[in-house]
Design a protein around this motif. Structure first.
Motif, PDB file in Angstrom:
ATOM      1  N   LYS A  10      -9.498 -41.836  18.822  1.00  0.00           N
ATOM      2  CA  LYS A  10     -10.354 -40.920  18.346  1.00  0.00           C
ATOM      3  C   LYS A  10     -11.726 -41.273  18.304  1.00  0.00           C
ATOM      4  CE  LYS A  10     -10.905 -38.363  13.985  1.00  0.00           C
ATOM      5  NZ  LYS A  10     -10.911 -37.000  14.604  1.00  0.00           N
ATOM      6  N   GLU A  12     -13.099 -40.764  21.841  1.00  0.00           N
ATOM      7  CA  GLU A  12     -13.282 -39.344  22.087  1.00  0.00           C
ATOM      8  C   GLU A  12     -14.589 -38.751  21.526  1.00  0.00           C
ATOM      9  OE1 GLU A  12      -8.384 -37.837  22.185  1.00  0.00           O
ATOM     10  OE2 GLU A  12      -9.564 -37.496  20.430  1.00  0.00           O
ATOM     11  N   SER A  13     -15.001 -39.382  20.366  1.00  0.00           N
ATOM     12  CA  SER A  13     -16.010 -38.955  19.532  1.00  0.00           C
ATOM     13  C   SER A  13     -17.430 -39.592  19.804  1.00  0.00           C
ATOM     14  CB  SER A  13     -15.862 -39.088  17.920  1.00  0.00           C
ATOM     15  OG  SER A  13     -15.082 -38.295  17.397  1.00  0.00           O
ATOM     16  N   PRO A  55      -5.632 -40.991  12.584  1.00  0.00           N
ATOM     17  CA  PRO A  55      -6.845 -40.028  12.615  1.00  0.00           C
ATOM     18  C   PRO A  55      -8.026 -40.397  11.908  1.00  0.00           C
ATOM     19  CG  PRO A  55      -5.228 -39.732  10.630  1.00  0.00           C
ATOM     20  CD  PRO A  55      -4.678 -40.479  11.358  1.00  0.00           C
TER      21      PRO A  55
END
Length: 368
Positions: free
Chosen positions: A48, A51-52, A30
């Motif tokens: 992650k 995705e960001s 994460p």
């Protein structure tokens, strides 16, 4: 996952269990993880991160992380390439949606079979909530200090009033008794107002939806501060128009919002030392599309950019040592709780303009 270890470039069925676990761990951690080459181009990133920030492959890290056109002046990745060590820093990154995130960055080298550094892994941990909590704690501490100072000033005023009243009783002087009692009343009202503001700021609640006559609220605020404005030679002007159906909200809170803005404007003029300026406060109410607009303008002392940024925090007051900053915080809280916004335009020596927009929808529209 490609680009991290040479043995992981084959087909999935050729990876052993250990390598599959590493690949899965890389994607499931994460944190934002990216691998960068010596040209600071991203050659790999975890789920992650993608995705960001979107698909980063081949793009420069400073372009993806910070929307910059050149490398950061202080770069932990560059330092790791230089000395092969692990380096850390705190940064603010901007994701694909433009949202800023506070992160702690750790970098470590990735070496080839010859022991040479061919890339650097950068792991960024989101600490935004921690920073917000630290800011709130710091703000709370400064707020308590500011309120304590203001209460001390009020208590001094009470002591002064009691002293003058006692002199009047001793000398049988009605004028001194009346003056002392007026001082006591004035400071009790100040203390009561401060406590009510603190209670309001500490309470989270959904406002009631009752009819509020915004033009009437503005006129009442002007009447309340007319005497104070007259003392300082400040002209009050009303530009109030109908807004259609009554706004639906918490009447007491909306009145407090308007009163705080007018009080702030009057004090900004009263504290201005420019004696040649003809000070004025203009209060406007009008309808703009689906919003009721309340605008309070003054030509008082004004504020610089730093003051404007602090304006709706719990620690800033435009009145110097004479205020806690709670009034503007209350105004901001009322506007937001009613689904509205509050903004300010200001410049030193030129005054300030506060604009509140309250939506006339969800039961506030004409005819509803």
């Amino acid at each position: 996952m490609t680009g991290v270890t040479p043995s992981m470039k084959g087909e999935p069925d050729r990876l052993d269990v250990h390598e599959l676990a590493c690949a899965r761990l890389f994607d499931e951690v994460p944190c934002f993880i990216s691998v960068q080459d010596r040209n600071f181009r991203i050659v790999e990133a975890n789920r992650k991160f993608k995705e960001s920030f979107g698909e980063p492959h081949g793009r420069h890290c400073y372009e993806v992380y910070k929307k910059l056109e050149r490398r950061c002046d202080v770069c932990p990745v560059a330092r790791t390439f230089e000395d092969g060590g692990v380096h850390s820093s705190e940064e603010v990154v901007v994701d694909g949606a433009g949202k800023k995130t506070n992160v702690i960055v750790h970098t470590s080298p990735i070496r080839n079979a010859s022991g040479e550094i061919e890339s650097v892994m950068e792991v960024s941990t989101d600490i935004t909530e921690l920073r917000l909590l630290q800011d709130r704690l710091a703000t709370l501490g400064q707020l308590v200090g500011g309120i304590a100072h203001s209460i001390k000033n009020v208590l001094e005023g009470l002591r002064g009033g009691v002293y003058v009243a006692n002199l009047g009783f001793r000398d049988d002087n009605p004028a001194d008794i009346r003056t002392g009692w007026e001082m006591v009343q004035r400071n009790v009202e100040r203390l009561s107002g401060m406590i009510m503001d603190m209670l309001y700021c500490a309470k989270e609640r959904e406002p009631r939806r009752l009819p509020v006559d915004l033009p009437a609220a503005a006129r009442e605020a002007l009447e309340v501060f007319a005497a104070r404005a007259n003392e300082c030679g400040v002209a009050l002007e009303a530009r109030i128009e109908p807004v259609g159906a009554p706004f639906l909200g918490e009447p007491r809170d909306v009145h407090s919002l308007v009163s705080n803005l007018v009080a702030n404007a009057v004090e900004a003029c009263c504290s201005d030392e420019d004696e040649e300026k003809r000070h004025r406060v203009v209060v406007s109410v009008f309808r703009e599309n689906d919003a009721a607009v309340i605008r309070v303008e003054d030509n008082g002392v004004g504020m610089d950019g730093d003051a404007r940024r602090k304006l709706f925090s719990m620690i800033y007051s435009t009145k110097g040592s004479g205020g806690t900053g709670l009034g503007l915080l209350v105004s901001h809280k009322v506007a937001v709780e009613h689904g509205g916004t509050i903004s300010v335009e200001s410049a030193p020596g030129r005054g300030s303009t506060f604009t509140v927009r309250l939506p006339m929808i969800n039961g506030n529209a004409d005819g509803d």
